[in-house]
Structures are given as structure tokens and as C-alpha cells.
Design a protein around this motif. Structure first.
Motif, PDB file in Angstrom:
ATOM      1  N   LEU A 107       0.809  -1.210   0.000  1.00  0.00           N
ATOM      2  CA  LEU A 107       0.000   0.000   0.000  1.00  0.00           C
ATOM      3  C   LEU A 107       0.850   1.272   0.000  1.00  0.00           C
ATOM      4  CD1 LEU A 107      -2.732  -1.130   2.552  1.00  0.00           C
ATOM      5  CD2 LEU A 107      -3.023  -0.834   0.094  1.00  0.00           C
ATOM      6  N   GLN A 108       1.994   1.219   0.689  1.00  0.00           N
ATOM      7  CA  GLN A 108       2.836   2.413   0.800  1.00  0.00           C
ATOM      8  C   GLN A 108       4.034   2.368  -0.147  1.00  0.00           C
ATOM      9  OE1 GLN A 108       1.834   2.835   5.601  1.00  0.00           O
ATOM     10  NE2 GLN A 108       3.934   2.628   4.909  1.00  0.00           N
ATOM     11  N   GLY A 109       4.323   1.173  -0.640  1.00  0.00           N
ATOM     12  CA  GLY A 109       5.461   1.045  -1.543  1.00  0.00           C
ATOM     13  C   GLY A 109       6.801   0.965  -0.846  1.00  0.00           C
ATOM     14  N   TYR A 110       6.791   0.844   0.482  1.00  0.00           N
ATOM     15  CA  TYR A 110       8.057   0.736   1.203  1.00  0.00           C
ATOM     16  C   TYR A 110       7.795   0.142   2.585  1.00  0.00           C
ATOM     17  CZ  TYR A 110       6.485   4.884   3.757  1.00  0.00           C
ATOM     18  OH  TYR A 110       5.762   5.762   4.522  1.00  0.00           O
ATOM     19  N   ASN A 111       8.849  -0.350   3.208  1.00  0.00           N
ATOM     20  CA  ASN A 111       8.802  -0.839   4.578  1.00  0.00           C
ATOM     21  C   ASN A 111       9.079   0.336   5.505  1.00  0.00           C
ATOM     22  OD1 ASN A 111       9.982  -1.791   7.165  1.00  0.00           O
ATOM     23  ND2 ASN A 111       9.698  -3.824   6.279  1.00  0.00           N
ATOM     24  N   SER A 112       8.101   0.679   6.344  1.00  0.00           N
ATOM     25  CA  SER A 112       8.207   1.907   7.137  1.00  0.00           C
ATOM     26  C   SER A 112       9.293   1.818   8.195  1.00  0.00           C
ATOM     27  CB  SER A 112       6.862   2.205   7.804  1.00  0.00           C
ATOM     28  OG  SER A 112       6.447   1.125   8.615  1.00  0.00           O
ATOM     29  N   GLY A 128      12.640   1.555   5.871  1.00  0.00           N
ATOM     30  CA  GLY A 128      12.752   2.669   4.958  1.00  0.00           C
ATOM     31  C   GLY A 128      13.160   2.245   3.558  1.00  0.00           C
ATOM     32  N   GLN A 129      12.917   0.980   3.225  1.00  0.00           N
ATOM     33  CA  GLN A 129      13.295   0.459   1.910  1.00  0.00           C
ATOM     34  C   GLN A 129      12.085   0.402   0.989  1.00  0.00           C
ATOM     35  OE1 GLN A 129      15.071  -3.369   2.608  1.00  0.00           O
ATOM     36  NE2 GLN A 129      16.885  -2.529   3.621  1.00  0.00           N
ATOM     37  N   GLY A 130      12.282   0.732  -0.260  1.00  0.00           N
ATOM     38  CA  GLY A 130      11.211   0.674  -1.230  1.00  0.00           C
ATOM     39  C   GLY A 130      10.965  -0.748  -1.712  1.00  0.00           C
ATOM     40  N   VAL A 131       9.722  -1.020  -2.077  1.00  0.00           N
ATOM     41  CA  VAL A 131       9.344  -2.325  -2.608  1.00  0.00           C
ATOM     42  C   VAL A 131       8.518  -2.089  -3.865  1.00  0.00           C
ATOM     43  CG1 VAL A 131       8.263  -4.540  -2.146  1.00  0.00           C
ATOM     44  CG2 VAL A 131       9.234  -3.228  -0.250  1.00  0.00           C
ATOM     45  N   LYS A 132       9.022  -2.521  -5.011  1.00  0.00           N
ATOM     46  CA  LYS A 132       8.317  -2.312  -6.267  1.00  0.00           C
ATOM     47  C   LYS A 132       8.051  -3.645  -6.965  1.00  0.00           C
ATOM     48  CE  LYS A 132      10.367   2.255  -7.169  1.00  0.00           C
ATOM     49  NZ  LYS A 132      11.166   3.065  -8.133  1.00  0.00           N
ATOM     50  N   GLY A 133       6.946  -3.654  -7.710  1.00  0.00           N
ATOM     51  CA  GLY A 133       6.656  -4.817  -8.546  1.00  0.00           C
ATOM     52  C   GLY A 133       6.381  -6.084  -7.783  1.00  0.00           C
ATOM     53  N   MET A 134       5.675  -5.993  -6.645  1.00  0.00           N
ATOM     54  CA  MET A 134       5.400  -7.187  -5.844  1.00  0.00           C
ATOM     55  C   MET A 134       4.566  -8.189  -6.633  1.00  0.00           C
ATOM     56  SD  MET A 134       4.665  -5.570  -2.048  1.00  0.00           S
ATOM     57  CE  MET A 134       4.164  -7.158  -1.384  1.00  0.00           C
ATOM     58  N   ASP A 177       9.951  -9.087  -5.356  1.00  0.00           N
ATOM     59  CA  ASP A 177       9.941  -7.736  -5.903  1.00  0.00           C
ATOM     60  C   ASP A 177      10.141  -7.795  -7.417  1.00  0.00           C
ATOM     61  OD1 ASP A 177      12.647  -8.117  -6.421  1.00  0.00           O
ATOM     62  OD2 ASP A 177      13.328  -6.856  -4.756  1.00  0.00           O
ATOM     63  N   GLU A 178      10.265  -6.647  -8.026  1.00  0.00           N
ATOM     64  CA  GLU A 178      10.344  -6.580  -9.484  1.00  0.00           C
ATOM     65  C   GLU A 178      11.596  -7.254 -10.050  1.00  0.00           C
ATOM     66  OE1 GLU A 178      10.432  -2.531 -10.675  1.00  0.00           O
ATOM     67  OE2 GLU A 178      12.162  -1.995  -9.411  1.00  0.00           O
ATOM     68  N   GLY A 194      12.793 -10.112  -8.794  1.00  0.00           N
ATOM     69  CA  GLY A 194      12.771 -11.536  -8.486  1.00  0.00           C
ATOM     70  C   GLY A 194      13.385 -11.897  -7.155  1.00  0.00           C
ATOM     71  N   ASN A 195      13.577 -10.919  -6.278  1.00  0.00           N
ATOM     72  CA  ASN A 195      14.101 -11.183  -4.936  1.00  0.00           C
ATOM     73  C   ASN A 195      12.956 -11.482  -3.981  1.00  0.00           C
ATOM     74  OD1 ASN A 195      16.856 -10.494  -5.662  1.00  0.00           O
ATOM     75  ND2 ASN A 195      16.163  -8.361  -5.689  1.00  0.00           N
ATOM     76  N   VAL A 196      13.113 -12.495  -3.141  1.00  0.00           N
ATOM     77  CA  VAL A 196      12.099 -12.813  -2.139  1.00  0.00           C
ATOM     78  C   VAL A 196      12.010 -11.662  -1.147  1.00  0.00           C
ATOM     79  CG1 VAL A 196      11.466 -14.377  -0.266  1.00  0.00           C
ATOM     80  CG2 VAL A 196      12.425 -15.304  -2.385  1.00  0.00           C
ATOM     81  N   ILE A 197      10.812 -11.131  -0.949  1.00  0.00           N
ATOM     82  CA  ILE A 197      10.652 -10.000  -0.028  1.00  0.00           C
ATOM     83  C   ILE A 197      10.024 -10.418   1.294  1.00  0.00           C
ATOM     84  CG2 ILE A 197      10.462  -8.340  -1.905  1.00  0.00           C
ATOM     85  CD1 ILE A 197       7.437  -8.263  -1.329  1.00  0.00           C
ATOM     86  N   SER A 198       9.553 -11.656   1.367  1.00  0.00           N
ATOM     87  CA  SER A 198       9.051 -12.142   2.648  1.00  0.00           C
ATOM     88  C   SER A 198      10.244 -12.651   3.459  1.00  0.00           C
ATOM     89  CB  SER A 198       8.019 -13.253   2.416  1.00  0.00           C
ATOM     90  OG  SER A 198       8.575 -14.319   1.667  1.00  0.00           O
ATOM     91  N   ALA A 199       9.997 -13.272   4.585  1.00  0.00           N
ATOM     92  CA  ALA A 199      11.083 -13.799   5.403  1.00  0.00           C
ATOM     93  C   ALA A 199      11.903 -14.806   4.605  1.00  0.00           C
ATOM     94  CB  ALA A 199      10.518 -14.460   6.655  1.00  0.00           C
TER      95      ALA A 199
END
Length: 499
Positions: free
Chosen positions: A241-246, A249-255, A336-337, A339-344
Motif C-alpha cells: 500500500l505504501q510502496g516501502y517498509n516503514s 525505509g526500503q522501497g518495494v516495487k513490482g510485488m 519484488d520486481e 525476483g528477490n524474495v521480499i518475505s522472510a
């Protein structure tokens, strides 16, 4: 077009030949025993063989596995017979699958060669009829549970090939209707029959896991479309929703969902707590509990996850009522966009991600996530149960029961109490309150954050507690004196590992 290229008549003939060879293995065993015994006599007391497998045969033609120590060739009788039977079953499976495919069914190649009972078309047709009969049916005063249980039992009784054939034929609306009816278990009415609607949540969860574990990969999407409880969404998370981890402070694109290249374990069956990274979801309270437990009892965590033949993953997890389940999840993970795993995740391994994915499906609360009415954005005002969003921003004591099967125990907020629990081999987690960044000690700047959960890693010789950050990925440990701990940390929890 069926699964061609295999001459089942010739393969069956090979199976019969193997059984014949197995039947004569006992005679070969006796002959070999005689040769070895005679040789040892001629060698003037020197051993005729130094092989541990063959030594028991010297002087004893009747000693063979499993009744004695020898393994060859006497054991071949049973082994070749078992192999012959397996070949016959697989040929039956292949031939019957080809017949079904020729009739218009679709069966995933991953299950065509399974060593299971050959598919029975009548069972498939009966399951299709039972689920179609739910359309517009008046269920009477006793609710619909009996009708739904009939469908559930028929589906659970299908082999992998039969289930694939069923999923290829069942209309999407029939499968969705079944899922909708099964999920409506409102027992709050004043009439006794109102408690007989739907399928109890725990039973339906196990049912979905069974279907996912049996179905071929080409049919997973069908199950996901019909049953939301098969795949957790991530469009209610802060990262989406915000496009980043609050916090980071890292951006997350193309989930998106994608299949990772890393294995379940970097070293087969070995869990290393130090390699766990929280990823981009705000569920530190869960990852800290998982990491603390993995540190205290890595075997317990390793035993709680396994990969199935069809590529799905089973995770042991407890529900909100303390009931143990093996939750089956597909191998794809949020990425992410790039191909990196963004979950744990771990260092070159994925088992933490599947624990987190199963938790997202099972978490019984809906109090996490960014608060409703956030900045007037209606996207935040959605039910999140069963999604990654529901696992964000919740209380420290909520996660341990899902990891260990027991409620955590609150302990006194001082290092003496924490050290006592930790020294007794209990996992321990602690939380931080709302702290002004200007008040954070300089040496903690890159790791300490408000509204976060850490896990206890140990103690220094000079009496400081070492706190691990579930962020992982090189996030420094926090070392706190007793005074610093009591100023900046609170809500310590002692976890009780189930056995």
C-alpha cells in the motif's frame, strides 16, 4: 492425447522377470555361502571376504536379511518382488490415466507415474455429481453440513490422478460455491440447526491442505481461485500500500508471486537461526518468535517443515485454539520486481518464508496492519484475515502459540528474570516502546527501532543482554546494560516449546 512413449507391455514383462529372479535369489544365496565357506577352508583360516554384508554368509547358508546380518543376495527376493509390484502398479496407473485423458480429462504429468492405485472414473463422476448437487439445494432444518461433508469425503478419497481429473472437469462456479458454503459456519443463531452450517474451520483447513498436497502443479491455480484459504494475499500490507517498509525505509516495487531458486534448507534438514531475515513485511513479532525458537531448539523447527512430492510444502503450525495442523502451501513466494524474495528468508534457503506463509493463512486475528482510516485511504479498510497484512503490527504475545503450540509466559521486566528463562533453554523475546530517535544510544542507531520485537541471543561477561534483530541481513545485535534494558525494552515473553 495421453502420456505416450512407454510400452507398458514390455515394462510389465520386465516386472515379471524381476519377480522370477527374486524367487531364485535364495538359491543364489546358498550357492554363494557354499563358495565362501569352501574358500575360507582352503585359505588356511584366512577370511574369504572382508565385506560386512557377506561375512555372515560364511558357514551359514541360511543367514540372510532381515533375519541375519547378510544383505546380499538373500534380501533380493523381497526387494525384487517389491520392485516388481511397484512396476505393475505404475503401469496400471499410466494405462488408466491414458484412458482418462483420451476421454477428455486433464491429468498433470507430475502424478501420472505415481505409485498409487490406478484411477477409477466412477469416483471422479460421483465427486462431480455431489458438488454439482449443491447448486440451489434446500438444505432443510439441519443445515448443510451433511451435504458438504459428503463432498469433502469424496474429494479426500480421490487419488492424485483422480483429483487432477476432477479439477479439470469441475465448473469453476461449482467449486467456488462449495468453498463459500463451507466457510459459512455462523453458530450464533437462536435455533439449534444453525450450528450445522458449513465445515468447521480446522477441518476445512486440513481439507484444503490435503487437496493442495495431492493436486498436480497445473491445477493449483484452480484451487487458489476457488478457495482464498489456499494462497495468502499481500495487497493489504504496508509494503504494497505504501510502496516501502516503514521500519527499514526500503522501497518495494513490482510485488508479485514467483518461485524462488533457493532450496528449503541450505544444508539438508539443518536450521540456522542466525541466517533468518524478516524481509519487507512488518511482522517482527512473529519472526522474532520463530527465530528465538529456532535458536533454542533447531531440531523442533526443522521437524516442522517438509517438502512434498508435488513441490508443495507442509508446515506444522497451531491454530488460535491450540490445535496442531500441517498447513500445505504452494512453493511460490512474494517477490519484488527483480525476483528477490521480499518475505522472510534465510541465507540461501527458504524455510522461514514458508513458515511465514503458513502463519499468514492461519493467524486467527485481524488486528494487525496499518490502522483503518489511515490518511483517509479506503484501501486500508479491508478485512485481512488469512493475508500477510493481518500479520503486521500486532502484540508480542500473539505469535508464540502458533510457533510452539503453547501460550508464552510473561516474565518480570529485568535482566535477572530474562537470564533465568534463557539459561533454562527457553526462547525469549522482548519488545521496544515508542522511543524518540534522538534518545537512542549512538551504538544502536542502525538496529534499534520503536515498536519492534527482538529475541535474546545471550549475555556478555560484563552482564549485558545480547538482543538479536529479526531483520537479519547483517543488522547489528543490540547489547544493553540492565539500566538500558529497563529504559528501552519491555514485555519479555518466555516461549514454551511443545514436544
Amino acid at each position: 492425447m495421453g502420456f505416450r512413449g512407454f510400452d507398458s507391455a514390455k515394462v510389465r514383462s520386465l516386472g515379471r522377470d524381476l519377480k522370477t529372479l527374486g524367487d531364485s535369489a535364495g538359491k543364489l544365496h546358498s550357492d554363494l555361502s557354499g563358495v565362501l565357506t569352501q574358500a575360507q577352508g582352503l585359505l588356511g583360516g584366512k577370511p574369504a571376504t572382508t565385506s560386512p554384508a557377506l561375512e555372515p554368509l560364511v558357514g551359514n547358508p541360511f543367514t540372510f536379511w532381515p533375519f541375519g546380518g547378510g544383505t546380499l543376495p538373500g534380501s533380493l527376493a523381497g526387494e525384487l518382488s517389491d520392485l516388481s509390484d511397484s512396476i505393475t502398479r505404475r503401469c496400471d496407473q499410466l494405462d488408466r490415466c491414458n484412458e482418462l485423458v483420451d476421454k477428455g480429462y486433464a491429468i498433470d504429468p507430475a502424478v501420472v507415474f505415481a505409485d498409487e492405485k490406478a484411477p477409477d472414473e466412477k469416483k471422479i463422476v460421483d465427486a462431480l455429481s455431489a458438488i454439482a448437487a449443491l447448486d440451489g439445494k434446500g438444505f432443510g432444518d439441519n443445515g448443510n453440513r451433511d451435504d458438504l461433508d459428503e463432498v469433502k469425503d469424496k474429494l479426500d478419497g480421490l487419488t492424485a490422478a483422480e483429483l487432477d481429473a476432477f479439477l479439470a472437469k469441475v465448473p469453476a462456479e461449482d467449486l467456488r460455491r462449495y468453498g463459500d458454503l463451507a466457510g459459512k459456519t455462523d453458530d450464533s443463531g437462536m435455533w439449534w440447526w444453525e450450528s450445522h452450517d458449513g465445515i468447521p474451520e480446522g477441518q476445512f483447513r486440513d481439507h484444503l491442505s490435503h487437496l493442495l498436497k495431492e493436486a498436480g502443479p497445473s491445477h493449483w491455480a484452480t484451487l487458489q481461485a476457488a478457495f482464498p484459504g489456499v494462497q495468502p494475499g499481500f495487497d493489504t500490507t504496508d509494503a504494497w500500500l505504501q510502496g516501502y517498509n516503514s521500519q527499514l525505509g526500503q522501497g518495494v516495487k513490482g510485488m508479485h508471486y514467483g518461485t524462488p531458486g533457493d532450496p528449503l534448507f541450505a544444508s539438508p534438514g539443518k536450521v540456522d537461526a542466525s541466517s533468518i531475515s524478516q524481509g519487507q513485511f512488518a511482522d517482527c513479532w512473529y519472526i522474532a518468535s520463530l527465530t528465538a525458537t529456532a535458536q533454542a531448539d533447531p531440531k523442533f523447527i526443522a521437524e516442522g517443515i517438509k517438502q512434498n512430492d508435488n513441490g508443495t510444502v507442509d508446515v506444522r503450525i497451531w491454530d488460535k485454539d491450540g490445535n496442531q495442523h500441517w498447513v500445505t502451501v504452494t512453493p511460490d513466494l512474494p517477490m519484488d520486481e527483480n525476483g528477490n524474495v521480499i518475505s522472510a528468508h534465510g541465507a540461501g534457503e527458504t524455510w522461514p518464508a514458508y513458515y511465514e506463509k503458513a502463519f499468514a493463512l492461519m493467524y486467527g486475528g485481524d488486528e494487525g496492519g496499518t490502522p483503518d482510516n489511515h490518511e483517509g485511504d479506503k484501501r486500508y479498510d479491508r478485512a485481512e484475515k488469512g493475508d500477510y497484512g493481518a500479520t503486521e503490527w500486532d502484540n508480542t504475545d500473539k505469535a508464540p502459540p502458533y510457533v510452539t503450540g503453547h501460550d508464552s509466559k510473561s516474565i518480570d521486566n529485568n535482566l535477572d528474570s530474562i537470564k533465568k528463562s534463557f539459561s533454562s533453554h527457553h526462547p525469549v523475546i522482548v519488545a521496544t516502546g515508542s522511543v524518540d530517535p534522538k534518545d537512542v544510544p549512538a551504538e544502536w542507531k542502525s538496529s534499534f527501532v520503536s515498536r519492534h520485537v527482538f529475541y535474546v541471543k545471550g549475555f556478555t561477561r560484563d552482564g549485558k543482554v545480547i538482543l538479536g534483530n529479526p531483520w537479519g541481513g547483517g543488522a547489528p545485535d543490540v547489547e544493553a546494560t540492565p539500566e538500558q534494558y529497563e529504559k528501552y525494552f519491555n514485555s519479555p515473553q518466555e516461549l514454551q516449546v511443545s514436544r
